[in-house]
Motif scaffolding. Sequence first.
Motif, PDB file in Angstrom:
ATOM      1  N   MET A 192    -108.823 -19.712 -64.613  1.00  0.00           N
ATOM      2  CA  MET A 192    -108.361 -20.826 -64.990  1.00  0.00           C
ATOM      3  C   MET A 192    -108.433 -20.702 -66.622  1.00  0.00           C
ATOM      4  O   MET A 192    -109.444 -20.440 -67.190  1.00  0.00           O
ATOM      5  CB  MET A 192    -108.950 -22.010 -64.492  1.00  0.00           C
ATOM      6  CG  MET A 192    -108.978 -22.322 -63.104  1.00  0.00           C
ATOM      7  SD  MET A 192    -109.787 -23.681 -62.552  1.00  0.00           S
ATOM      8  CE  MET A 192    -109.267 -25.186 -63.329  1.00  0.00           C
ATOM      9  N   ALA A 193    -107.348 -21.283 -67.363  1.00  0.00           N
ATOM     10  CA  ALA A 193    -107.134 -21.227 -68.834  1.00  0.00           C
ATOM     11  C   ALA A 193    -108.213 -22.389 -69.490  1.00  0.00           C
ATOM     12  O   ALA A 193    -108.656 -22.341 -70.339  1.00  0.00           O
ATOM     13  CB  ALA A 193    -105.852 -21.380 -69.235  1.00  0.00           C
ATOM     14  N   ARG A 194    -108.450 -23.590 -68.521  1.00  0.00           N
ATOM     15  CA  ARG A 194    -109.129 -24.582 -69.266  1.00  0.00           C
ATOM     16  C   ARG A 194    -109.979 -25.269 -68.086  1.00  0.00           C
ATOM     17  O   ARG A 194    -109.901 -24.949 -66.990  1.00  0.00           O
ATOM     18  CB  ARG A 194    -108.243 -25.821 -69.889  1.00  0.00           C
ATOM     19  CG  ARG A 194    -107.252 -25.114 -70.827  1.00  0.00           C
ATOM     20  CD  ARG A 194    -106.474 -26.241 -71.555  1.00  0.00           C
ATOM     21  NE  ARG A 194    -106.004 -25.647 -72.640  1.00  0.00           N
ATOM     22  CZ  ARG A 194    -106.500 -25.953 -73.976  1.00  0.00           C
ATOM     23  NH1 ARG A 194    -107.444 -26.465 -73.965  1.00  0.00           N
ATOM     24  NH2 ARG A 194    -105.881 -25.353 -75.093  1.00  0.00           N
ATOM     25  N   SER A 195    -111.175 -25.876 -68.717  1.00  0.00           N
ATOM     26  CA  SER A 195    -112.115 -26.520 -67.932  1.00  0.00           C
ATOM     27  C   SER A 195    -111.557 -27.594 -67.018  1.00  0.00           C
ATOM     28  O   SER A 195    -111.080 -28.289 -67.501  1.00  0.00           O
ATOM     29  CB  SER A 195    -113.199 -27.333 -68.563  1.00  0.00           C
ATOM     30  OG  SER A 195    -113.718 -27.964 -67.719  1.00  0.00           O
ATOM     31  N   PRO A 196    -111.553 -27.633 -65.523  1.00  0.00           N
ATOM     32  CA  PRO A 196    -110.953 -28.665 -64.651  1.00  0.00           C
ATOM     33  C   PRO A 196    -111.503 -30.013 -65.115  1.00  0.00           C
ATOM     34  O   PRO A 196    -111.116 -31.071 -64.681  1.00  0.00           O
ATOM     35  CB  PRO A 196    -111.300 -28.089 -63.511  1.00  0.00           C
ATOM     36  CG  PRO A 196    -112.500 -27.316 -63.353  1.00  0.00           C
ATOM     37  CD  PRO A 196    -112.463 -26.718 -64.865  1.00  0.00           C
ATOM     38  N   LEU A 197    -112.813 -30.107 -65.644  1.00  0.00           N
ATOM     39  CA  LEU A 197    -113.401 -31.345 -66.168  1.00  0.00           C
ATOM     40  C   LEU A 197    -113.040 -32.027 -67.279  1.00  0.00           C
ATOM     41  O   LEU A 197    -112.703 -33.181 -67.455  1.00  0.00           O
ATOM     42  CB  LEU A 197    -114.883 -31.084 -65.903  1.00  0.00           C
ATOM     43  CG  LEU A 197    -115.509 -30.760 -64.502  1.00  0.00           C
ATOM     44  CD1 LEU A 197    -117.006 -30.801 -64.745  1.00  0.00           C
ATOM     45  CD2 LEU A 197    -115.180 -31.749 -63.334  1.00  0.00           C
ATOM     46  N   THR A 198    -112.892 -31.083 -68.358  1.00  0.00           N
ATOM     47  CA  THR A 198    -112.751 -31.559 -69.687  1.00  0.00           C
ATOM     48  C   THR A 198    -111.340 -31.145 -70.391  1.00  0.00           C
ATOM     49  O   THR A 198    -110.922 -31.640 -71.263  1.00  0.00           O
ATOM     50  CB  THR A 198    -114.005 -31.125 -70.459  1.00  0.00           C
ATOM     51  OG1 THR A 198    -113.761 -29.828 -70.545  1.00  0.00           O
ATOM     52  CG2 THR A 198    -115.245 -31.712 -70.037  1.00  0.00           C
ATOM     53  N   ALA A 199    -110.806 -30.007 -69.728  1.00  0.00           N
ATOM     54  CA  ALA A 199    -109.622 -29.416 -70.533  1.00  0.00           C
ATOM     55  C   ALA A 199    -110.090 -28.651 -71.742  1.00  0.00           C
ATOM     56  O   ALA A 199    -108.916 -28.184 -72.258  1.00  0.00           O
ATOM     57  CB  ALA A 199    -108.477 -30.515 -70.665  1.00  0.00           C
ATOM     58  N   HIS A 200    -111.360 -28.664 -72.076  1.00  0.00           N
ATOM     59  CA  HIS A 200    -111.765 -27.859 -73.029  1.00  0.00           C
ATOM     60  C   HIS A 200    -111.406 -26.257 -72.686  1.00  0.00           C
ATOM     61  O   HIS A 200    -111.420 -25.953 -71.592  1.00  0.00           O
ATOM     62  CB  HIS A 200    -113.073 -27.787 -73.447  1.00  0.00           C
ATOM     63  CG  HIS A 200    -113.578 -29.178 -74.087  1.00  0.00           C
ATOM     64  ND1 HIS A 200    -112.882 -29.882 -74.583  1.00  0.00           N
ATOM     65  CD2 HIS A 200    -114.594 -29.847 -74.003  1.00  0.00           C
ATOM     66  CE1 HIS A 200    -113.493 -31.276 -74.940  1.00  0.00           C
ATOM     67  NE2 HIS A 200    -114.431 -31.112 -74.559  1.00  0.00           N
ATOM     68  N   ARG A 201    -111.001 -25.421 -73.565  1.00  0.00           N
ATOM     69  CA  ARG A 201    -110.926 -24.021 -73.642  1.00  0.00           C
ATOM     70  C   ARG A 201    -111.831 -23.105 -73.750  1.00  0.00           C
ATOM     71  O   ARG A 201    -112.481 -23.213 -74.890  1.00  0.00           O
ATOM     72  CB  ARG A 201    -109.345 -23.598 -74.042  1.00  0.00           C
ATOM     73  CG  ARG A 201    -109.099 -22.227 -73.519  1.00  0.00           C
ATOM     74  CD  ARG A 201    -107.797 -21.822 -74.387  1.00  0.00           C
ATOM     75  NE  ARG A 201    -107.520 -20.262 -74.032  1.00  0.00           N
ATOM     76  CZ  ARG A 201    -106.638 -19.689 -74.676  1.00  0.00           C
ATOM     77  NH1 ARG A 201    -105.963 -20.192 -75.841  1.00  0.00           N
ATOM     78  NH2 ARG A 201    -106.069 -18.474 -74.249  1.00  0.00           N
ATOM     79  N   TYR A 202    -112.320 -22.423 -72.743  1.00  0.00           N
ATOM     80  CA  TYR A 202    -113.217 -21.459 -73.174  1.00  0.00           C
ATOM     81  C   TYR A 202    -112.726 -19.846 -72.884  1.00  0.00           C
ATOM     82  O   TYR A 202    -112.355 -19.775 -71.657  1.00  0.00           O
ATOM     83  CB  TYR A 202    -114.574 -21.525 -72.281  1.00  0.00           C
ATOM     84  CG  TYR A 202    -115.215 -22.802 -72.476  1.00  0.00           C
ATOM     85  CD1 TYR A 202    -115.817 -23.231 -73.546  1.00  0.00           C
ATOM     86  CD2 TYR A 202    -115.049 -23.728 -71.430  1.00  0.00           C
ATOM     87  CE1 TYR A 202    -116.307 -24.511 -73.610  1.00  0.00           C
ATOM     88  CE2 TYR A 202    -115.824 -25.238 -71.358  1.00  0.00           C
ATOM     89  CZ  TYR A 202    -116.527 -25.488 -72.606  1.00  0.00           C
ATOM     90  OH  TYR A 202    -116.618 -26.711 -72.787  1.00  0.00           O
ATOM     91  N   ARG A 203    -112.745 -19.131 -73.816  1.00  0.00           N
ATOM     92  CA  ARG A 203    -112.250 -17.614 -73.416  1.00  0.00           C
ATOM     93  C   ARG A 203    -113.205 -16.645 -74.384  1.00  0.00           C
ATOM     94  O   ARG A 203    -113.872 -16.816 -75.186  1.00  0.00           O
ATOM     95  CB  ARG A 203    -110.651 -17.414 -74.200  1.00  0.00           C
ATOM     96  CG  ARG A 203    -110.602 -17.623 -75.647  1.00  0.00           C
ATOM     97  CD  ARG A 203    -109.169 -17.368 -76.170  1.00  0.00           C
ATOM     98  NE  ARG A 203    -109.225 -17.623 -77.611  1.00  0.00           N
ATOM     99  CZ  ARG A 203    -109.226 -16.631 -78.396  1.00  0.00           C
ATOM    100  NH1 ARG A 203    -109.615 -15.405 -78.068  1.00  0.00           N
ATOM    101  NH2 ARG A 203    -109.196 -16.803 -79.747  1.00  0.00           N
ATOM    102  N   LEU A 204    -113.155 -15.468 -73.767  1.00  0.00           N
ATOM    103  CA  LEU A 204    -113.904 -14.373 -74.241  1.00  0.00           C
ATOM    104  C   LEU A 204    -113.201 -13.663 -75.390  1.00  0.00           C
ATOM    105  O   LEU A 204    -111.843 -13.278 -75.002  1.00  0.00           O
ATOM    106  CB  LEU A 204    -114.472 -13.494 -73.060  1.00  0.00           C
ATOM    107  CG  LEU A 204    -115.215 -14.049 -72.276  1.00  0.00           C
ATOM    108  CD1 LEU A 204    -115.576 -12.828 -71.144  1.00  0.00           C
ATOM    109  CD2 LEU A 204    -116.877 -14.020 -73.023  1.00  0.00           C
TER     110      LEU A 204
END
Length: 304
Positions: free
Chosen positions: A139-151
Amino acid sequence: MRRRVLRSLSGYRASLMNGFFLPRRLGRTALLRYAAVLDGQTVNLHAELPAFVTQAETAEIVMRRGLRRHRRPARVYPDPEGPWLMDAAVLLGAEAGGVPVGRGRWKLSLDVRSGRRRTRLPLTLAEPTAPRKGVTGPMARSPLTAHRYRLGRTVRGDARVVCSKARPVAEVAAVHIQHARIDVDLRVLGVRATAPWAEVVAAGRRLRCSLAETQPGIWRLEVPLAQMLPEGGRPEHWDVLVHPDRGAPLRLARRLHDVQAPGRVFTMRKILVSPHRGVLMRIEPRYTPAGNFRFTCSDGDRAD
């Protein structure tokens, strides 16, 4: 010109990382064999510790940005045929009960303890983990907040988590299809929405709809089916626009998921309604290939 400069800098950075830093650091850092954010908000890590680590009782993942530090436990264990190994799963985002990381780049390292001895190891990401192909994907973004976390990686090859705030989105939470009625639950993320409203739009037609908050952050749209009868006998496609407190309207969609083909997976049944006496209309709620939520309305057989 800007793209060419960025490509040139990226190539120089990769050459410096792979040709200079990584060969000199291997054997002195914890080497990540797997690193991925699979569900949009959990960092999954598997690393091989350097050979000089021969004892390890406990370990912690350290996330650092400036003077801020966050620690989460990791599992370390010996490999009978090789060096010690580490596994960790770090949930991100205070809203999910995870690490309260904010916007920016967070460097990852590993603290290993054995008795009173503590060793801090950089977590090196020599090769980014390639996502597996299939029905689902990362998933490209958090399903709860839509924030994006990438490595990502520093120029020295150290792994880091890059956090980006949510872009404004209107996300489908649930679709309730009854005999002659459709309600849609939705969330508005990334933008202030204390009193949002919606409209369903087709070519040359717009119908304003109110939204009722059924629970904190969940708004319900009662689709005005009686007003959506096609004109001219041709099917009409209706999209839903959600208006937050300010800013541009948001097209209602379903994008915070790990499904590669939402139109085929998130299928919904059609219904037949009678918006006026003696008239039938078919309603097909569906998702477009881009993930937008849409109604297709067409004439049904005329009732007796």
